[in-house]
Design an enzyme around this catalytic site. Structure first.
Site, PDB file in Angstrom:
ATOM      1  N   HIS A 232     112.425 -24.544 -32.363  1.00 13.08           N
ATOM      2  CA  HIS A 232     111.747 -23.981 -31.055  1.00 13.08           C
ATOM      3  C   HIS A 232     112.108 -22.459 -31.126  1.00 13.08           C
ATOM      4  CE1 HIS A 232     111.526 -22.587 -26.959  1.00 13.08           C
ATOM      5  NE2 HIS A 232     110.559 -23.318 -26.957  1.00 13.08           N
TER       6      HIS A 232
ATOM      7  N   THR B 294     118.055 -22.500 -23.049  1.00 12.98           N
ATOM      8  CA  THR B 294     118.262 -22.557 -21.736  1.00 12.98           C
ATOM      9  C   THR B 294     117.177 -23.271 -21.033  1.00 12.98           C
ATOM     10  OG1 THR B 294     116.228 -20.835 -21.569  1.00 12.98           O
ATOM     11  CG2 THR B 294     118.648 -20.023 -21.902  1.00 12.98           C
TER      12      THR B 294
ATOM     13  N   SER C 225     108.621 -26.024 -23.805  1.00 13.62           N
ATOM     14  CA  SER C 225     109.902 -26.925 -23.606  1.00 13.62           C
ATOM     15  C   SER C 225     110.150 -27.382 -22.443  1.00 13.62           C
ATOM     16  CB  SER C 225     111.080 -26.359 -24.314  1.00 13.62           C
ATOM     17  OG  SER C 225     112.263 -27.056 -24.360  1.00 13.62           O
ATOM     18  N   ASN C 226     110.400 -26.339 -21.432  1.00 11.40           N
ATOM     19  CA  ASN C 226     110.893 -26.616 -20.272  1.00 11.40           C
ATOM     20  C   ASN C 226     109.864 -27.650 -19.390  1.00 11.40           C
ATOM     21  OD1 ASN C 226     109.466 -24.892 -17.947  1.00 11.40           O
ATOM     22  ND2 ASN C 226     109.291 -23.828 -19.550  1.00 11.40           N
TER      23      ASN C 226
ATOM     24  N   GLU D 216     113.246 -20.264 -29.141  1.00 12.64           N
ATOM     25  CA  GLU D 216     114.569 -19.709 -28.500  1.00 12.64           C
ATOM     26  C   GLU D 216     115.392 -20.253 -29.358  1.00 12.64           C
ATOM     27  OE1 GLU D 216     115.078 -20.687 -24.411  1.00 12.64           O
ATOM     28  OE2 GLU D 216     117.326 -20.414 -24.770  1.00 12.64           O
TER      29      GLU D 216
ATOM     30  N   HIS E 122     104.871 -19.511 -23.298  1.00 14.82           N
ATOM     31  CA  HIS E 122     103.993 -20.586 -23.602  1.00 14.82           C
ATOM     32  C   HIS E 122     102.887 -21.258 -22.696  1.00 14.82           C
ATOM     33  CE1 HIS E 122     107.389 -21.567 -26.794  1.00 14.82           C
ATOM     34  NE2 HIS E 122     106.601 -20.814 -27.285  1.00 14.82           N
TER      35      HIS E 122
ATOM     36  N   HIS F  94     111.237 -15.608 -25.316  1.00 21.19           N
ATOM     37  CA  HIS F  94     112.171 -16.613 -25.896  1.00 21.19           C
ATOM     38  C   HIS F  94     113.221 -16.246 -26.865  1.00 21.19           C
ATOM     39  CE1 HIS F  94     107.759 -17.966 -25.421  1.00 21.19           C
ATOM     40  NE2 HIS F  94     108.469 -18.992 -24.928  1.00 21.19           N
TER      41      HIS F  94
END
Ligand code: 0CH
Ligand code: SF4
Length: 316
Positions: free
Chosen positions: A129, A170, A229-230, A131, A46, A79
């Site tokens: 999402h 994760t 996300s992370n 993942e 991303h 992902h």
């Protein structure tokens, strides 16, 4: 005119993780091996800068397998994808290369193993999402129950409270996930849990570094994309650790200099999908406006590396 003094604290580790590094390498190696175009299902990671760079080399980014021609290779993003996707690619006899991070694949395998042992799966993750969609898609539709919050745990309707296991995305917040895991264990004492959680080393380390710098800084800038996300979790971690100003930026041009007026110290980090060149761009932008001192806040040293799939290591 002399510039105002400012200390830039650089988080370490920050930026690319081993899974991102490998995923980008896979697209580059696929382009070398088969020539352009190589199709990539979903953004490989991303980050617009990464995606644009690969597009310039001949990668074509699509959202679905249906958008790929049968006679060109397709790469699945870091992902992960639902099980049905590689199965369909194989049925269509396409060349498919899986860039799913091995740490995501490990969670896929965990889900499959628990399910084979008769356990119903619960996933802690973000709805929609990629993942989470990919991991839930390892089992038939409806088999994996999703929880996003502690409140969701109270609303779960399960088949048998004695036969449950949970897994996680994760890239979640370590602290929020611990709360949700505790709620699951409190409501279902027999639930089988991962050894710790499934949050990867890179996510954990980047959050730890932000916590370590939070007390020293007036503002935190996280370099990363709005769909990462992370990266978004790093902004939350900074805010929860007491940063009054914590902001996600894609690159230097996103910095709101007015909001930073009068500050003396800024923390900089980058999500796992954000390239170091963007960090340097941000540092340069500060150097142009402040008499900048750069200090490192290092909480871990990473030396993880993942091999690319065998198909790319073999001659064409
Ligand atoms: O953080 P997310 O999962 O949104 O993805 P990203 O920003 O592309 O970072 C790489 C992680 C890929 C899968 O764990
Ligand atoms: Fe793999 Fe973690 Fe990087 Fe995701 S963030 S690609 S799980 S190492």
């Amino acid at each position: 005119m002399s510039l105002p003094p400012l200390t830039l604290y650089l988080a370490a580790p920050r930026g690319f993780c081993a899974g991102v590094d490998r995923a980008i390498k896979i697209v580059e190696m696929a382009l070398e091996k088969w020539g352009a175009p190589v199709y990539v299902r979903h953004e490989i990671v991303h980050n617009r800068f990464v995606v644009d760079g690969l597009r310039a080399k001949g990668a074509v980014f699509v959202e679905e397998l249906d958008d790929c021609p049968l006679d060109r290779p397709v790469v699945f993003s870091a992902h992960g994808v639902p099980k049905a996707v590689p199965a369909e690619a194989a049925r269509r006899e396409m060349i498919a290369v899986d860039a799913t991070c091995p740490l995501v694949t490990k969670v896929h395998n965990e889900a499959a193993r628990h399910s084979e042992n008769g356990l119903q799966m619960i996933m802690i993750g973000h709805a929609g999402h990629p993942e989470t969609v990919g991991t839930m898609g390892q089992l038939p539709e409806g088999e994996v129950l999703l929880v996003e919050t502690v409140e969701d745990v109270g609303r779960l309707v399960v088949r048998d409270p004695g036969k449950l296991a949970f897994i996680t995305q994760t890239t979640l917040s370590v602290d929020d996930t611990a709360d949700i895991a505790a709620a699951l264990k409190a409501r279902f004492p027999a639930i089988v849990a991962p050894a710790h959680d499934d949050i990867c080393y890179a996510t954990t380390n980047r959050q730890m570094a932000v916590k370590a710098m939070a007390g020293k800084i007036d503002a935190l800038l996280v370099i990363g994309a709005p769909n990462s996300s992370n990266s978004k979790r790093l902004v939350e971690v900074g805010a929860n650790a007491g940063c009054a100003y914590a902001q996600l930026i894609q690159r230097a041009t996103d910095i709101d200099w007015r909001a930073l007026e009068g500050i003396r110290s800024v923390g900089i980090t980058a999500g796992a999908s954000a390239p170091e060149v963007l960090v340097n761009e941000v540092i340069d932008a500060f150097r142009a406006r402040f008499a900048t001192t750069v200090e490192m806040v290092e909480t871990a040293v990473e030396n993880v590396e993942f091999k690319v799939p065998r198909i790319l290591r073999e001659p064409a």
